[in-house]
Design an enzyme around this catalytic site. Structure first.
Site, PDB file in Angstrom:
ATOM      1  N   TYR A  36       0.857  -1.187   0.000  1.00 65.11           N
ATOM      2  CA  TYR A  36       0.000   0.000   0.000  1.00 65.11           C
ATOM      3  C   TYR A  36       0.897   1.242   0.000  1.00 65.11           C
ATOM      4  O   TYR A  36       1.996   1.190  -0.540  1.00 65.11           O
ATOM      5  CB  TYR A  36      -1.030  -0.068   1.151  1.00 65.11           C
ATOM      6  CG  TYR A  36      -2.181   0.811   0.781  1.00 65.11           C
ATOM      7  CD1 TYR A  36      -2.949   0.519  -0.344  1.00 65.11           C
ATOM      8  CD2 TYR A  36      -2.442   1.982   1.466  1.00 65.11           C
ATOM      9  CE1 TYR A  36      -3.950   1.378  -0.776  1.00 65.11           C
ATOM     10  CE2 TYR A  36      -3.452   2.830   1.042  1.00 65.11           C
ATOM     11  CZ  TYR A  36      -4.196   2.533  -0.075  1.00 65.11           C
ATOM     12  OH  TYR A  36      -5.167   3.380  -0.509  1.00 65.11           O
ATOM     13  N   GLU A  92     -13.345   4.822  -4.029  1.00 64.21           N
ATOM     14  CA  GLU A  92     -11.949   5.050  -3.666  1.00 64.21           C
ATOM     15  C   GLU A  92     -11.273   5.965  -4.679  1.00 64.21           C
ATOM     16  O   GLU A  92     -11.302   5.696  -5.885  1.00 64.21           O
ATOM     17  CB  GLU A  92     -11.243   3.685  -3.652  1.00 64.21           C
ATOM     18  CG  GLU A  92      -9.827   3.710  -3.186  1.00 64.21           C
ATOM     19  CD  GLU A  92      -9.682   4.034  -1.721  1.00 64.21           C
ATOM     20  OE1 GLU A  92     -10.527   3.620  -0.916  1.00 64.21           O
ATOM     21  OE2 GLU A  92      -8.718   4.735  -1.378  1.00 64.21           O
ATOM     22  N   ASP A  93     -10.684   7.031  -4.178  1.00 65.94           N
ATOM     23  CA  ASP A  93      -9.862   7.918  -5.010  1.00 65.94           C
ATOM     24  C   ASP A  93     -10.585   8.469  -6.234  1.00 65.94           C
ATOM     25  O   ASP A  93     -10.026   8.544  -7.330  1.00 65.94           O
ATOM     26  CB  ASP A  93      -8.548   7.219  -5.403  1.00 65.94           C
ATOM     27  CG  ASP A  93      -7.580   7.181  -4.218  1.00 65.94           C
ATOM     28  OD1 ASP A  93      -7.949   7.681  -3.142  1.00 65.94           O
ATOM     29  OD2 ASP A  93      -6.461   6.664  -4.370  1.00 65.94           O
ATOM     30  N   ASN A 127      -0.131  13.202   2.574  1.00 65.37           N
ATOM     31  CA  ASN A 127       0.774  12.170   2.041  1.00 65.37           C
ATOM     32  C   ASN A 127       1.237  12.578   0.637  1.00 65.37           C
ATOM     33  O   ASN A 127       0.535  13.327  -0.025  1.00 65.37           O
ATOM     34  CB  ASN A 127       0.023  10.834   1.922  1.00 65.37           C
ATOM     35  CG  ASN A 127      -0.428  10.310   3.258  1.00 65.37           C
ATOM     36  OD1 ASN A 127       0.338  10.251   4.187  1.00 65.37           O
ATOM     37  ND2 ASN A 127      -1.684   9.920   3.331  1.00 65.37           N
ATOM     38  N   ARG A 145      -8.109  10.669  -8.777  1.00 68.87           N
ATOM     39  CA  ARG A 145      -7.315  11.337  -7.740  1.00 68.87           C
ATOM     40  C   ARG A 145      -6.601  10.282  -6.913  1.00 68.87           C
ATOM     41  O   ARG A 145      -6.957  10.006  -5.778  1.00 68.87           O
ATOM     42  CB  ARG A 145      -8.263  12.183  -6.870  1.00 68.87           C
ATOM     43  CG  ARG A 145      -7.630  13.311  -6.139  1.00 68.87           C
ATOM     44  CD  ARG A 145      -7.955  13.244  -4.675  1.00 68.87           C
ATOM     45  NE  ARG A 145      -7.654  11.925  -4.144  1.00 68.87           N
ATOM     46  CZ  ARG A 145      -7.849  11.535  -2.908  1.00 68.87           C
ATOM     47  NH1 ARG A 145      -8.377  12.348  -2.056  1.00 68.87           N
ATOM     48  NH2 ARG A 145      -7.536  10.318  -2.477  1.00 68.87           N
ATOM     49  N   LYS A 172      -5.967  -1.925  -1.462  1.00 72.10           N
ATOM     50  CA  LYS A 172      -6.930  -1.783  -0.357  1.00 72.10           C
ATOM     51  C   LYS A 172      -7.552  -3.134  -0.016  1.00 72.10           C
ATOM     52  O   LYS A 172      -7.742  -3.479   1.153  1.00 72.10           O
ATOM     53  CB  LYS A 172      -8.035  -0.799  -0.746  1.00 72.10           C
ATOM     54  CG  LYS A 172      -7.601   0.651  -0.620  1.00 72.10           C
ATOM     55  CD  LYS A 172      -8.309   1.337   0.540  1.00 72.10           C
ATOM     56  CE  LYS A 172      -7.454   2.459   1.069  1.00 72.10           C
ATOM     57  NZ  LYS A 172      -8.114   3.717   1.319  1.00 72.10           N
ATOM     58  N   ASP A 195     -13.944   5.808   1.457  1.00 73.33           N
ATOM     59  CA  ASP A 195     -12.900   5.740   2.485  1.00 73.33           C
ATOM     60  C   ASP A 195     -12.128   7.045   2.620  1.00 73.33           C
ATOM     61  O   ASP A 195     -11.699   7.408   3.712  1.00 73.33           O
ATOM     62  CB  ASP A 195     -11.927   4.593   2.178  1.00 73.33           C
ATOM     63  CG  ASP A 195     -10.969   4.376   3.337  1.00 73.33           C
ATOM     64  OD1 ASP A 195     -11.456   4.181   4.456  1.00 73.33           O
ATOM     65  OD2 ASP A 195      -9.750   4.449   3.126  1.00 73.33           O
ATOM     66  N   ASP A 196     -11.948   7.753   1.508  1.00 70.27           N
ATOM     67  CA  ASP A 196     -11.184   9.010   1.562  1.00 70.27           C
ATOM     68  C   ASP A 196     -11.897  10.038   2.439  1.00 70.27           C
ATOM     69  O   ASP A 196     -11.264  10.875   3.068  1.00 70.27           O
ATOM     70  CB  ASP A 196     -10.995   9.575   0.153  1.00 70.27           C
ATOM     71  CG  ASP A 196     -10.384   8.536  -0.765  1.00 70.27           C
ATOM     72  OD1 ASP A 196      -9.323   8.010  -0.422  1.00 70.27           O
ATOM     73  OD2 ASP A 196     -11.001   8.220  -1.792  1.00 70.27           O
TER      74      ASP A 196
HETATM   75  P1  NAD Z   1      -8.586  16.999  -1.752  1.00 74.31           P
HETATM   76  O1  NAD Z   1      -7.963  17.314  -3.044  1.00 74.31           O
HETATM   77  O2  NAD Z   1      -9.998  16.531  -1.717  1.00 74.31           O
HETATM   78  O3  NAD Z   1      -8.502  18.288  -0.785  1.00 74.31           O
HETATM   79  C1  NAD Z   1      -7.377  19.124  -0.632  1.00 74.31           C
HETATM   80  C2  NAD Z   1      -7.842  20.446  -0.076  1.00 74.31           C
HETATM   81  O4  NAD Z   1      -6.719  21.243   0.249  1.00 74.31           O
HETATM   82  C3  NAD Z   1      -8.693  21.260  -1.027  1.00 74.31           C
HETATM   83  O5  NAD Z   1      -9.751  21.851  -0.308  1.00 74.31           O
HETATM   84  C4  NAD Z   1      -7.754  22.350  -1.494  1.00 74.31           C
HETATM   85  O6  NAD Z   1      -8.440  23.536  -1.813  1.00 74.31           O
HETATM   86  C5  NAD Z   1      -6.912  22.566  -0.261  1.00 74.31           C
HETATM   87  N1  NAD Z   1      -5.620  23.189  -0.538  1.00 74.31           N
HETATM   88  C6  NAD Z   1      -4.802  23.008  -1.586  1.00 74.31           C
HETATM   89  N2  NAD Z   1      -3.717  23.790  -1.459  1.00 74.31           N
HETATM   90  C7  NAD Z   1      -3.848  24.464  -0.299  1.00 74.31           C
HETATM   91  C8  NAD Z   1      -3.054  25.419   0.387  1.00 74.31           C
HETATM   92  N3  NAD Z   1      -1.902  25.828  -0.101  1.00 74.31           N
HETATM   93  N4  NAD Z   1      -3.508  25.889   1.553  1.00 74.31           N
HETATM   94  C9  NAD Z   1      -4.672  25.477   2.060  1.00 74.31           C
HETATM   95  N5  NAD Z   1      -5.455  24.579   1.469  1.00 74.31           N
HETATM   96  C10 NAD Z   1      -5.052  24.065   0.293  1.00 74.31           C
HETATM   97  O7  NAD Z   1      -7.660  15.927  -1.078  1.00 74.31           O
HETATM   98  P2  NAD Z   1      -7.989  15.034   0.217  1.00 74.31           P
HETATM   99  O8  NAD Z   1      -8.533  13.728  -0.188  1.00 74.31           O
HETATM  100  O9  NAD Z   1      -8.761  15.855   1.168  1.00 74.31           O
HETATM  101  O10 NAD Z   1      -6.537  14.748   0.768  1.00 74.31           O
HETATM  102  C11 NAD Z   1      -5.746  15.806   1.277  1.00 74.31           C
HETATM  103  C12 NAD Z   1      -4.472  15.243   1.855  1.00 74.31           C
HETATM  104  O11 NAD Z   1      -4.782  14.408   2.961  1.00 74.31           O
HETATM  105  C13 NAD Z   1      -3.682  14.371   0.877  1.00 74.31           C
HETATM  106  O12 NAD Z   1      -2.327  14.689   0.946  1.00 74.31           O
HETATM  107  C14 NAD Z   1      -3.902  12.977   1.372  1.00 74.31           C
HETATM  108  O13 NAD Z   1      -2.778  12.157   1.158  1.00 74.31           O
HETATM  109  C15 NAD Z   1      -4.108  13.192   2.850  1.00 74.31           C
HETATM  110  N6  NAD Z   1      -4.892  12.102   3.457  1.00 74.31           N
HETATM  111  C16 NAD Z   1      -4.393  11.501   4.566  1.00 74.31           C
HETATM  112  C17 NAD Z   1      -5.078  10.474   5.143  1.00 74.31           C
HETATM  113  C18 NAD Z   1      -4.534   9.819   6.380  1.00 74.31           C
HETATM  114  O14 NAD Z   1      -3.590  10.281   6.928  1.00 74.31           O
HETATM  115  N7  NAD Z   1      -5.118   8.749   6.858  1.00 74.31           N
HETATM  116  C19 NAD Z   1      -6.277  10.037   4.601  1.00 74.31           C
HETATM  117  C20 NAD Z   1      -6.779  10.686   3.482  1.00 74.31           C
HETATM  118  C21 NAD Z   1      -6.067  11.733   2.914  1.00 74.31           C
END
Ligand code: NAD
Length: 547
Positions: A99, A241-242, A404, A152, A170, A264-265
């Site tokens: 993963y 997913e994604d 991430n 994504r 997954k 899941d996201d």
């Molecule tokens: P997403 O694309 O849906 O959301 C990202 C958000 O961040 C958007 O609202 C965007 O406008 C905002 N953004 C972008 N640049 C920015 C900046 N400079 N300042 C402030 N906000 C900004 O993505 P997501 O699915 O919400 O994932 C976001 C992050 O979280 C990813 O890096 C992902 O790897 C991580 N994530 C971690 C876990 C975990 O730790 N378990 C789980 C899911 C996602």
């Protein structure tokens, strides 16, 4: 029970090419005799443990993470039992290969290293025939489908059909972490094209060489897919997913009350983050209702976490509007407030009446949050002044840098501990090595979704639940937090050690099933001892005798 155990086994070479049944050199003398295997295997019969030692050495001998991934995929294609034995016994080492982060790299090169198809690829050109394609899947008792359209993939963007590595990975975790039988798992890619020009220009790309389909045609395709699944596999969970932001929230809203589905996201991430918050409160003191959460990033992860915190606060007696005011968001344009006219629909419920502030630092100073949660996908955004402000405002600031991969983390573990003089309660999306600050060693937690979704799936299957609700993710979060030991907390770790994960999944499964029974969503008879019943259903990779 093994749903795939056929009454008549294939024999000879066919048996060796049936990964779910194959034992390779593990076939006993009697089996070799009875099943026409003589001569097709070298003489020496190996135990599963000996085979495991051999493949582990092979994995460790690979020069790169990606070649380890390829070796493991080959093993999965040959011998399912041995693959899962290896993964379960070495989860810490193998999980980052099958993963994140390695799976992301594998997806980027999927077309170039492609050897053998796994799962189902259904393309937008298959409209009108989706049910026929689903019928080509060789197993009938499908209980979990993980489906992506590849828009994504992790933090890597649009990878089109190359995203297939994610549903495969997954589902491998469903089996490894929660004992869902491998034959009950179906990975699916809905190939609607890609807007990734590099892939469109690549002659080795495996997907449709066209721009992404949008609008009505896309929706009709997804609808046909959902109906086909309902028809053929009415007991299956559909895990989205994604998907890209513009479809993920929409599809979840559209289907969550119609079928057994979750994203899941959005929801899994929310549950693992809420569990981290509950554990963190054991270190910081105070109640959930006393917290003020400031999120950087208002996408699937951020809004998902915010919504589940609202559910949790409502369960603890707050009204919805009181609960929402505990959660504040900064997106790429600044503080999410009611006066903004550029907000996507999913951000609106968190747009409070407040003066607009242009950035995170201004928001920290004005709102004085107790917890900072980074889900922006942009690295190094929790700068030293911001983290120092959190340390000035709170005796024990909660700081989660969840983006991430590691390079996108809002700050590192070392920065969080150093800039707060060791007072931060820190967790991250990607793992960090332990940090020593002022003579104390901190082992930070990784908010890995794998703590949550496998157990949730297990609980849904065990209870035969027909829907997946926020209350289930809330129960999963509370259960996970409750399994964090005092020893974990003493190290600063707010999640259990990864080697506990099968036990964790069984507890989460029981908690989720309990919600299903309590809310009238279960279709299986309720067992007396839910935990024992859930635990007893988990697939354990061992060789069954065939003679
Ligand atoms: P997403 O694309 O849906 O959301 C990202 C958000 O961040 C958007 O609202 C965007 O406008 C905002 N953004 C972008 N640049 C920015 C900046 N400079 N300042 C402030 N906000 C900004 O993505 P997501 O699915 O919400 O994932 C976001 C992050 O979280 C990813 O890096 C992902 O790897 C991580 N994530 C971690 C876990 C975990 O730790 N378990 C789980 C899911 C996602």
């Amino acid at each position: 029970m093994n749903p795939t155990k056929p009454r008549l086994y294939p024999r000879g070479a066919d048996l060796l090419h049936s990964p779910l049944l194959n034992k390779g050199t593990g076939f006993t003398e009697a089996e070799r005799e009875a099943l026409d295997l003589r001569g097709l295997l070298p003489s020496r019969v190996a135990t599963l443990a000996q085979q495991e030692e051999r493949v582990l050495r092979n994995v460790r001998g690979q020069p790169t993470a990606l070649s380890k991934y390829r070796y493991l995929t080959g093993l999965l294609d040959r011998n399912t039992t041995l693959f899962y034995r290896l993964v379960i016994d070495n989860l810490d080492e193998i999980m980052p290969i099958i993963y994140t982060p390695t799976v992301g790299q594998a997806c980027q090169q999927y077309g170039h290293v492609f050897r053998q198809a796994r799962g189902l690829f259904i393309s937008i050109n298959d409209r009108g025939h989706v049910v026929d394609i689903l019928r080509n899947w060789p197993y009938t008792d499908v209980r979990i489908i993980v489906v992506t359209d590849g828009e994504r993939i992790l933090g890597l963007g649009d990878l089109g059909a190359n995203g297939m590595g994610i549903p495969i990975g997954k589902l491998a975790l469903y089996t490894a972490c929660a004992g869902v039988h491998p034959a009950s798992c179906l990975p699916i890619t809905l190939d609607v094209g890609t807007n990734n020009q590099a892939l469109l220009d690549d002659p080795l790309y495996i997907g449709l060489a066209q721009k992404r389909e949008r609008g009505e045609a896309y929706d009709a395709f997804v609808e046909e897919f959902i109906l086909a699944v309902q028809y053929l596999y009415p007991r299956a969970i559909v895990q989205f997913e994604d998907f890209g932001n513009m479809n993920a929230f929409r599809l979840l809203r559209k289907y969550r009350d119609r079928i057994c589905t979750f994203d899941d996201d959005i929801q899994g991430t929310a549950s693992v983050a809420l569990a981290g918050v509950y554990s963190a409160l054991r270190l910081t003191g105070g109640r959930l209702a006393d917290q003020r959460f400031l999120f950087l990033g208002a996408g699937e992860a951020g809004i998902g976490i915010g919504d589940l915190i609202v559910t949790a606060l409502e369960n603890e007696g707050l009204s919805e509007s009181e609960a929402r005011r505990c959660c504040w968001f900064v997106d790429s344009k600044g503080l999410v407030v009611a006066s903004r006219s550029d907000l996507a629909e999913h951000k609106r419920p968190f747009a409070h009446d407040h003066a607009f502030l242009p950035d995170l630092q201004a928001a920290v100073e004005a709102l004085k949050p107790t917890a900072l949660i980074g889900v922006s996908g942009v690295g190094n955004t929790f700068t030293q002044p911001i983290v120092e402000a959190m340390a000035r405002l709170n005796p024990r600031p909660i700081i989660f840098a969840l983006s991430n991969p590691t390079s996108k983390a809002e700050c590192t573990a070392e920065q969080a501990y150093t800039w707060t003089e060791g007072r931060a309660v820190f967790a991250s999306g990607s793992p960090f090595d332990p940090v020593t600050y002022a003579g104390k060693t901190f082992v930070s937690g990784q908010g890995n979704n794998a703590y949550i979704f496998p157990g949730v799936g297990l609980g849904i299957i065990a209870s035969g639940a027909t829907r997946i609700t926020d209350d289930m993710f809330y129960a999963a979060a509370k259960t996970l937090a409750g399994l964090v030991s005092e020893d974990d907390l003493a190290l600063g770790r707010i999640y259990p050690a990864l080697d506990q994960i099968r036990q964790v999944s069984a507890h989460i499964g029981a908690a989720v099933a309990a919600v299903a029974y309590a809310h009238g969503l279960a279709t299986m008879p309720e067992p007396e001892d839910l935990f024992k019943a859930v635990r007893g259903q988990m697939y354990d990779p061992v060789y069954e005798s065939y003679v």
